[in-house]
Design a protein around this motif. Sequence first.
Motif, short mmCIF file in Angstrom:
data_model
loop_
_atom_site.label_atom_id
_atom_site.label_comp_id
_atom_site.label_asym_id
_atom_site.label_seq_id
_atom_site.Cartn_x
_atom_site.Cartn_y
_atom_site.Cartn_z
N ARG A 50 23.05 34.46 -15.94
CA ARG A 50 22.64 33.01 -14.83
C ARG A 50 21.47 32.62 -15.00
NH1 ARG A 50 21.39 30.48 -11.73
NH2 ARG A 50 21.94 30.84 -9.58
N GLU A 51 20.14 32.64 -16.12
CA GLU A 51 19.51 32.19 -16.02
C GLU A 51 19.59 30.46 -16.93
OE1 GLU A 51 18.11 32.90 -19.47
OE2 GLU A 51 19.48 33.93 -18.31
N GLY A 52 20.21 30.80 -17.14
CA GLY A 52 21.12 29.69 -18.56
C GLY A 52 21.63 28.57 -18.66
N VAL A 53 20.73 27.91 -17.25
CA VAL A 53 21.92 26.95 -16.82
C VAL A 53 21.48 25.30 -17.07
CG1 VAL A 53 21.91 27.13 -14.15
CG2 VAL A 53 19.11 26.79 -15.47
N VAL A 54 20.22 25.55 -18.32
CA VAL A 54 19.99 24.62 -19.29
C VAL A 54 20.85 25.17 -20.38
CG1 VAL A 54 18.10 23.08 -19.95
CG2 VAL A 54 17.90 23.58 -17.89
N PRO A 55 21.38 23.71 -21.17
CA PRO A 55 21.60 24.37 -22.36
C PRO A 55 21.25 23.93 -23.74
CG PRO A 55 23.12 22.49 -21.60
CD PRO A 55 22.06 23.07 -20.42
N TYR A 56 20.87 25.39 -24.29
CA TYR A 56 20.20 25.05 -25.91
C TYR A 56 19.88 22.99 -26.34
CZ TYR A 56 19.66 30.29 -25.21
OH TYR A 56 19.02 30.99 -24.86
N ALA A 57 18.86 22.75 -26.12
CA ALA A 57 18.56 21.15 -26.59
C ALA A 57 18.79 21.31 -28.59
CB ALA A 57 17.88 20.09 -25.95
N HIS A 102 20.08 14.86 -21.36
CA HIS A 102 19.98 17.00 -21.05
C HIS A 102 20.00 17.15 -19.59
CE1 HIS A 102 18.84 20.64 -22.21
NE2 HIS A 102 19.50 20.78 -22.48
N GLN A 103 18.98 16.17 -18.90
CA GLN A 103 19.01 16.29 -17.56
C GLN A 103 20.25 16.41 -16.45
OE1 GLN A 103 15.48 14.18 -16.06
NE2 GLN A 103 13.94 16.13 -16.85
N VAL A 104 21.05 15.50 -16.97
CA VAL A 104 21.95 15.17 -16.72
C VAL A 104 23.12 16.23 -16.32
CG1 VAL A 104 24.24 12.82 -16.83
CG2 VAL A 104 21.89 12.69 -16.53
N ILE A 105 23.74 16.57 -17.62
CA ILE A 105 24.36 17.70 -18.46
C ILE A 105 23.62 18.77 -18.10
CG2 ILE A 105 24.61 19.06 -20.61
CD1 ILE A 105 24.07 16.23 -22.03
N ALA A 106 22.46 19.19 -17.92
CA ALA A 106 22.47 20.60 -17.14
C ALA A 106 22.74 20.44 -15.66
CB ALA A 106 20.82 20.61 -17.36
N ALA A 110 25.17 24.05 -14.67
CA ALA A 110 25.30 24.36 -13.94
C ALA A 110 25.72 25.55 -13.11
CB ALA A 110 23.49 24.39 -12.86
N PRO A 111 26.81 24.75 -12.41
CA PRO A 111 27.97 25.82 -11.98
C PRO A 111 28.33 26.57 -12.89
CG PRO A 111 27.75 23.15 -11.19
CD PRO A 111 26.67 23.24 -12.62
N LEU A 112 29.38 26.12 -13.86
CA LEU A 112 29.39 27.28 -15.08
C LEU A 112 28.78 29.09 -14.68
CD1 LEU A 112 30.67 24.95 -17.50
CD2 LEU A 112 32.47 26.32 -15.90
N ARG A 160 13.10 26.60 -8.48
CA ARG A 160 13.16 25.62 -7.29
C ARG A 160 14.69 24.68 -7.55
NH1 ARG A 160 8.12 23.97 -9.61
NH2 ARG A 160 9.15 21.98 -10.53
N GLU A 161 15.04 23.90 -8.78
CA GLU A 161 16.43 23.34 -8.80
C GLU A 161 17.70 24.32 -8.48
OE1 GLU A 161 15.86 20.44 -11.68
OE2 GLU A 161 13.29 19.65 -11.22
N TYR A 162 17.09 25.54 -9.31
CA TYR A 162 18.97 25.95 -10.07
C TYR A 162 19.11 27.91 -8.52
CZ TYR A 162 19.94 22.66 -12.51
OH TYR A 162 19.48 21.32 -13.29
#
Length: 417
Positions: A50-57, A102-106, A110-112, A160-162
């Motif tokens: 659930r914390e993995g909203v930012v994919p591995y870059a 990457h920020q746009v992608i995250a 995130a909804p997934l 804060r963001e997610y």
Amino acid sequence: MSKVTLVLGAGIIGVSTAIHLARRGRSVVLVDRRGAGEETSFGNAGLIQREGVVPYAFPQDLGLLVRYGFNNRIDAHYHASAMMKLVPFLSRYWWHSNTSRHQVIARAYAPLIENSINEHQDLIQAAGADALIRKDGWMQVFRTKAKQDAELAEAARLAREYGVSYRSLDRAELAAEEPHLRGDFVGALKWNDPWSVTDPHGLTKAYLAYFESLGGRFVKGDATSLEQLPSGKGWHVRSDDGMVEGEDVVLALGPWSEDVTQRLGYRYVLGVKRGYHMHYAPAGNAVLNNWTMDAERGYFLAPMAKGIRLTTGAEFARRDAPKSPVQLARAEAVARDIFPLAERLDAEPWMGARPCTPDMMPVIGKAPRHDGLWFAFGHAHHGLTLGPVTGRLIAEMMDGEKTFIDAKAWRPNRFAG
């Protein structure tokens, strides 16, 4: 008579998709060359992240890239002989990993992730698989204050963001959590939201049993034999029970998806990150309480049902190249210094291949140029996490429903070709 739908690939993505289609009254045939969950879904850290909203870059720091070039790390390893084949994927992966992109992608990704726990909970309860689940998060342990401070700052941003939840552990609090952990760790970061799975293969099999209880059928067969019927209305594949036909087909073959998509004229740049695991008995009365990542070294220790599972980082190689578990040997040497591991419990290291897209997001939706063909692959490090979310999305799309989250970011036609 209900519409027959084929789902190709019986990993966590395919099985979850088959469940959601069967729930909607379809006659579903699930096809795989092996048993359910015996390929990529078999080996992983067992986390519903659930914390993995930012994919591995892909790393952007030149100094770090130089260090990776020496090819002596645990978190990443590469086959020099495969680099020319991998350049198209790696170059695009690097481009998409630029900070702004990457920020746009995250934000799109995130909804997934944000729906992963709820969607798994639905299937876990229906499948009676609660005994396989722990709901106490996982943690990263740190050897240096600088690394801990950097990761805590990132955790605060994600909170804060997610809306993710975490807590910081100092040295004494870490010792209380993990009394058998050795080494000069300065503290830890505990992610509170994720769930862990003590037997990922067992969870996939439980989902399969639930699918079959809904009237679904599982057959062994060659999913890569998929062909469109001469009429253009429907598809068939070869199975151990003969030719199986369906009006619709979902391609959920993970890293083998391109074996079919290329033959049908689609040119997705699909890379793989291979990974390894091994189980160990704990020495003496030692107990590992938490799913634990050695942050600076890049390996994972997970207290699974079979033993303590040691998992490695990513290996960049040809998908079907022979095993080369050098990362596992490196990780084991370090892990034995921090936790009392006893004997290996597996006859040989397990290896799997994670299917990865250059923009780090899966391909979910209708094939652009074929009727009745749907794609559900490319989930990289989060296949286990995103199985039920993907399954629900595909089923809603196929039945013409409004999807419970906006799925356009993962549409198959976002790539050219």
